[in-house]
Design a protein around this motif. Sequence first.
Motif, PDB file in Angstrom:
ATOM      1  N   THR A  96       0.817  -1.211   0.000  1.00 19.53           N
ATOM      2  CA  THR A  96       0.000   0.000   0.000  1.00 19.53           C
ATOM      3  C   THR A  96       0.852   1.263   0.000  1.00 19.53           C
ATOM      4  OG1 THR A  96      -0.145  -0.229   2.413  1.00 19.53           O
ATOM      5  CG2 THR A  96      -1.993  -1.056   1.115  1.00 19.53           C
ATOM      6  N   ASP A  97       2.181   1.120   0.140  1.00 24.28           N
ATOM      7  CA  ASP A  97       3.069   2.284   0.092  1.00 24.28           C
ATOM      8  C   ASP A  97       3.178   2.809  -1.344  1.00 24.28           C
ATOM      9  OD1 ASP A  97       5.389   3.623   1.939  1.00 24.28           O
ATOM     10  OD2 ASP A  97       6.005   3.525  -0.149  1.00 24.28           O
ATOM     11  N   GLU A  98       3.347   4.138  -1.472  1.00 27.77           N
ATOM     12  CA  GLU A  98       3.408   4.755  -2.796  1.00 27.77           C
ATOM     13  C   GLU A  98       4.579   4.259  -3.631  1.00 27.77           C
ATOM     14  OE1 GLU A  98       2.416   9.076  -3.137  1.00 27.77           O
ATOM     15  OE2 GLU A  98       2.539   8.971  -0.948  1.00 27.77           O
ATOM     16  N   SER A  99       5.667   3.900  -2.977  1.00 26.18           N
ATOM     17  CA  SER A  99       6.858   3.479  -3.720  1.00 26.18           C
ATOM     18  C   SER A  99       6.848   1.992  -4.048  1.00 26.18           C
ATOM     19  CB  SER A  99       8.115   3.802  -2.908  1.00 26.18           C
ATOM     20  OG  SER A  99       8.104   3.125  -1.659  1.00 26.18           O
ATOM     21  N   SER A 100       5.796   1.294  -3.658  1.00 18.73           N
ATOM     22  CA  SER A 100       5.729  -0.148  -3.907  1.00 18.73           C
ATOM     23  C   SER A 100       5.126  -0.422  -5.278  1.00 18.73           C
ATOM     24  CB  SER A 100       4.890  -0.823  -2.822  1.00 18.73           C
ATOM     25  OG  SER A 100       4.718  -2.202  -3.089  1.00 18.73           O
ATOM     26  N   GLY A 101       5.540  -1.539  -5.892  1.00 21.69           N
ATOM     27  CA  GLY A 101       4.979  -1.957  -7.168  1.00 21.69           C
ATOM     28  C   GLY A 101       5.049  -3.463  -7.324  1.00 21.69           C
ATOM     29  N   VAL A 102       3.940  -4.080  -7.717  1.00 16.29           N
ATOM     30  CA  VAL A 102       3.865  -5.534  -7.883  1.00 16.29           C
ATOM     31  C   VAL A 102       3.220  -5.846  -9.225  1.00 16.29           C
ATOM     32  CG1 VAL A 102       2.985  -7.699  -6.934  1.00 16.29           C
ATOM     33  CG2 VAL A 102       3.631  -5.845  -5.383  1.00 16.29           C
ATOM     34  N   SER A 103       3.863  -6.682 -10.014  1.00 18.99           N
ATOM     35  CA  SER A 103       3.261  -7.130 -11.275  1.00 18.99           C
ATOM     36  C   SER A 103       2.071  -8.016 -10.957  1.00 18.99           C
ATOM     37  CB  SER A 103       4.285  -7.903 -12.111  1.00 18.99           C
ATOM     38  OG  SER A 103       5.361  -7.076 -12.474  1.00 18.99           O
ATOM     39  N   ALA A 104       0.907  -7.659 -11.481  1.00 23.21           N
ATOM     40  CA  ALA A 104      -0.323  -8.365 -11.117  1.00 23.21           C
ATOM     41  C   ALA A 104      -1.216  -8.514 -12.339  1.00 23.21           C
ATOM     42  CB  ALA A 104      -1.056  -7.610 -10.014  1.00 23.21           C
ATOM     43  N   MET A 105      -2.260  -9.335 -12.180  1.00 25.79           N
ATOM     44  CA  MET A 105      -3.201  -9.542 -13.269  1.00 25.79           C
ATOM     45  C   MET A 105      -4.536 -10.009 -12.726  1.00 25.79           C
ATOM     46  SD  MET A 105      -1.852 -13.125 -14.930  1.00 25.79           S
ATOM     47  CE  MET A 105      -1.735 -14.648 -13.975  1.00 25.79           C
ATOM     48  N   SER A 106      -5.560  -9.883 -13.553  1.00 30.38           N
ATOM     49  CA  SER A 106      -6.889 -10.380 -13.214  1.00 30.38           C
ATOM     50  C   SER A 106      -6.890 -11.903 -13.364  1.00 30.38           C
ATOM     51  CB  SER A 106      -7.946  -9.766 -14.133  1.00 30.38           C
ATOM     52  OG  SER A 106      -9.176 -10.460 -14.020  1.00 30.38           O
ATOM     53  N   GLN A 107      -7.340 -12.586 -12.335  1.00 25.98           N
ATOM     54  CA  GLN A 107      -7.335 -14.044 -12.393  1.00 25.98           C
ATOM     55  C   GLN A 107      -8.300 -14.566 -13.450  1.00 25.98           C
ATOM     56  OE1 GLN A 107      -8.917 -16.231  -8.954  1.00 25.98           O
ATOM     57  NE2 GLN A 107      -7.064 -17.479  -8.965  1.00 25.98           N
ATOM     58  N   ARG A 108      -9.369 -13.839 -13.701  1.00 25.69           N
ATOM     59  CA  ARG A 108     -10.384 -14.295 -14.655  1.00 25.69           C
ATOM     60  C   ARG A 108      -9.961 -14.053 -16.101  1.00 25.69           C
ATOM     61  NH1 ARG A 108     -14.196 -11.732 -17.445  1.00 25.69           N
ATOM     62  NH2 ARG A 108     -13.643  -9.784 -16.392  1.00 25.69           N
ATOM     63  N   SER A 109      -9.606 -12.801 -16.418  1.00 28.42           N
ATOM     64  CA  SER A 109      -9.340 -12.449 -17.819  1.00 28.42           C
ATOM     65  C   SER A 109      -7.856 -12.446 -18.168  1.00 28.42           C
ATOM     66  CB  SER A 109      -9.923 -11.063 -18.120  1.00 28.42           C
ATOM     67  OG  SER A 109      -9.254 -10.068 -17.357  1.00 28.42           O
ATOM     68  N   ARG A 110      -6.976 -12.553 -17.142  1.00 24.45           N
ATOM     69  CA  ARG A 110      -5.525 -12.557 -17.313  1.00 24.45           C
ATOM     70  C   ARG A 110      -5.003 -11.208 -17.795  1.00 24.45           C
ATOM     71  NH1 ARG A 110      -5.248 -16.631 -14.275  1.00 24.45           N
ATOM     72  NH2 ARG A 110      -3.071 -17.042 -14.846  1.00 24.45           N
ATOM     73  N   ALA A 111      -5.795 -10.143 -17.678  1.00 22.96           N
ATOM     74  CA  ALA A 111      -5.337  -8.798 -18.026  1.00 22.96           C
ATOM     75  C   ALA A 111      -4.264  -8.372 -17.022  1.00 22.96           C
ATOM     76  CB  ALA A 111      -6.506  -7.818 -18.005  1.00 22.96           C
ATOM     77  N   GLN A 112      -3.114  -7.920 -17.540  1.00 23.31           N
ATOM     78  CA  GLN A 112      -1.967  -7.648 -16.687  1.00 23.31           C
ATOM     79  C   GLN A 112      -1.718  -6.159 -16.532  1.00 23.31           C
ATOM     80  OE1 GLN A 112       1.518  -9.822 -17.806  1.00 23.31           O
ATOM     81  NE2 GLN A 112       0.432 -11.751 -18.108  1.00 23.31           N
ATOM     82  N   GLY A 113      -1.129  -5.816 -15.357  1.00 27.23           N
ATOM     83  CA  GLY A 113      -0.792  -4.439 -15.081  1.00 27.23           C
ATOM     84  C   GLY A 113       0.186  -4.369 -13.912  1.00 27.23           C
ATOM     85  N   MET A 114       0.379  -3.155 -13.411  1.00 26.98           N
ATOM     86  CA  MET A 114       1.272  -2.932 -12.276  1.00 26.98           C
ATOM     87  C   MET A 114       0.446  -2.412 -11.107  1.00 26.98           C
ATOM     88  SD  MET A 114       4.278  -3.059 -10.971  1.00 26.98           S
ATOM     89  CE  MET A 114       5.312  -3.339 -12.423  1.00 26.98           C
ATOM     90  N   LEU A 115       0.512  -3.123  -9.979  1.00 28.72           N
ATOM     91  CA  LEU A 115      -0.244  -2.740  -8.791  1.00 28.72           C
ATOM     92  C   LEU A 115       0.607  -1.793  -7.957  1.00 28.72           C
ATOM     93  CD1 LEU A 115      -3.026  -3.601  -7.469  1.00 28.72           C
ATOM     94  CD2 LEU A 115      -1.632  -4.927  -5.897  1.00 28.72           C
ATOM     95  N   ARG A 116       0.062  -0.602  -7.682  1.00 30.39           N
ATOM     96  CA  ARG A 116       0.810   0.403  -6.934  1.00 30.39           C
ATOM     97  C   ARG A 116      -0.030   0.959  -5.792  1.00 30.39           C
ATOM     98  NH1 ARG A 116       5.504   1.752  -9.228  1.00 30.39           N
ATOM     99  NH2 ARG A 116       5.826   1.402 -11.483  1.00 30.39           N
ATOM    100  N   GLY A 117       0.670   1.305  -4.686  1.00 27.24           N
ATOM    101  CA  GLY A 117       0.004   1.948  -3.569  1.00 27.24           C
ATOM    102  C   GLY A 117      -0.269   3.409  -3.861  1.00 27.24           C
ATOM    103  N   GLN A 118      -1.286   3.961  -3.179  1.00 30.50           N
ATOM    104  CA  GLN A 118      -1.684   5.350  -3.375  1.00 30.50           C
ATOM    105  C   GLN A 118      -1.546   6.128  -2.067  1.00 30.50           C
ATOM    106  OE1 GLN A 118      -2.508   6.376  -6.566  1.00 30.50           O
ATOM    107  NE2 GLN A 118      -1.893   4.266  -7.049  1.00 30.50           N
ATOM    108  N   PRO A 119      -1.493   7.468  -2.139  1.00 31.03           N
ATOM    109  CA  PRO A 119      -1.352   8.268  -0.926  1.00 31.03           C
ATOM    110  C   PRO A 119      -2.453   8.030   0.102  1.00 31.03           C
ATOM    111  CG  PRO A 119      -0.936   9.612  -2.866  1.00 31.03           C
ATOM    112  CD  PRO A 119      -1.438   8.297  -3.358  1.00 31.03           C
ATOM    113  N   ASP A 120      -3.657   7.674  -0.368  1.00 29.69           N
ATOM    114  CA  ASP A 120      -4.764   7.443   0.569  1.00 29.69           C
ATOM    115  C   ASP A 120      -4.781   6.030   1.124  1.00 29.69           C
ATOM    116  OD1 ASP A 120      -5.431   6.110  -1.714  1.00 29.69           O
ATOM    117  OD2 ASP A 120      -7.382   7.058  -1.998  1.00 29.69           O
ATOM    118  N   GLY A 121      -3.748   5.230   0.801  1.00 24.50           N
ATOM    119  CA  GLY A 121      -3.666   3.875   1.332  1.00 24.50           C
ATOM    120  C   GLY A 121      -4.367   2.820   0.505  1.00 24.50           C
TER     121      GLY A 121
END
Length: 315
Positions: free
Chosen positions: A167-192
């Motif tokens: 949930t930290d702003e500087s964090s990043g995790v490669s992630a995807m939708s389990q159903r459709s396999r659409a991929q992206g980068m999961l990042r934390g935001q200032p509001d948590g």
Amino acid sequence: MRPLIVLCVLSIVVLTFYIREGEYGPIHAVRSAVTTITSPVRFAGSLAATPFNALGNVFSNLTASQETLSELKAQNDELTAKVAELSEAQETAERLQELVGLQSTYNLQSTAARIIGGSSDAWSQTVTIDKGSANGMAIGMPVCNAYGVIGQITETSLNTSTVLLITDESSGVSAMSQRSRAQGMLRGQPDGTLRLEYVSVDDDVKTGDIVITSGIGGVFPKGLPIGTVSSVDRSDNDIYYTIVVRMQASTENNEEVLVITSLTDEQRASDDDVAAANDSDDVSADTSVDDADATDSGDDTSDDTSDVDDSTDEE
């Protein structure tokens, strides 16, 4: 003395007849009648005696020795402490059982650790665990609790490590939708909150989709749960969705975590397959570009040939 003997003999005779006669004999009938008549009197007497009995118990407790009261209080405190200890042990066992289930389900090579502290400032979201470099911890190792990914080790000392939460702003995790396999980068935001970024509007992502690690990058094993899509928005002329993800794991009510120390051969193979697929897509795209360039070059050559023919005809 003589009346007493007569009464004893009479009592024996009556008792003998009472035992020998049937259930409906005269002596039984007299006894039943006397019982019926005297029942209200006995009930009233019992009610009248109840307050005095209770008062007697109060006085008995008040007059109990101080030593007895101290012993009873000590026993009560001991039993209370044992109940609390057993309850804590049961809850800890349940949490550890959930961690073992996660480890078994995803075939993780991991080490258990305990969260012993939180972030010391308001600018970063971190926790501290009780395992360090002496226990084989290293920077970059992923950390999970019983419900999924919570972060990654960013600092280590001899006996402790700092975990940067996802949930930290500087964090990043490669992630995807389990159903459709659409991929992206999961990042934390200032509001948590969490956002899945760089997901094209051409992909299929819906509210309620489960978000998992994609395995790209070789840090997090593929398939670990992260959270659930809570909203999917798209503004005009945007090429990417705005996807908010509700984190599945939480550090607030969990004390034990798993540190993934290395990937298994199966997980490495899975990551290699993902990387190979991406490379294949890149090669295909490059080939398409090269074919397009070759076509354009051929068209240019044909145009030049036509110009030469035209010049010859004019001569």
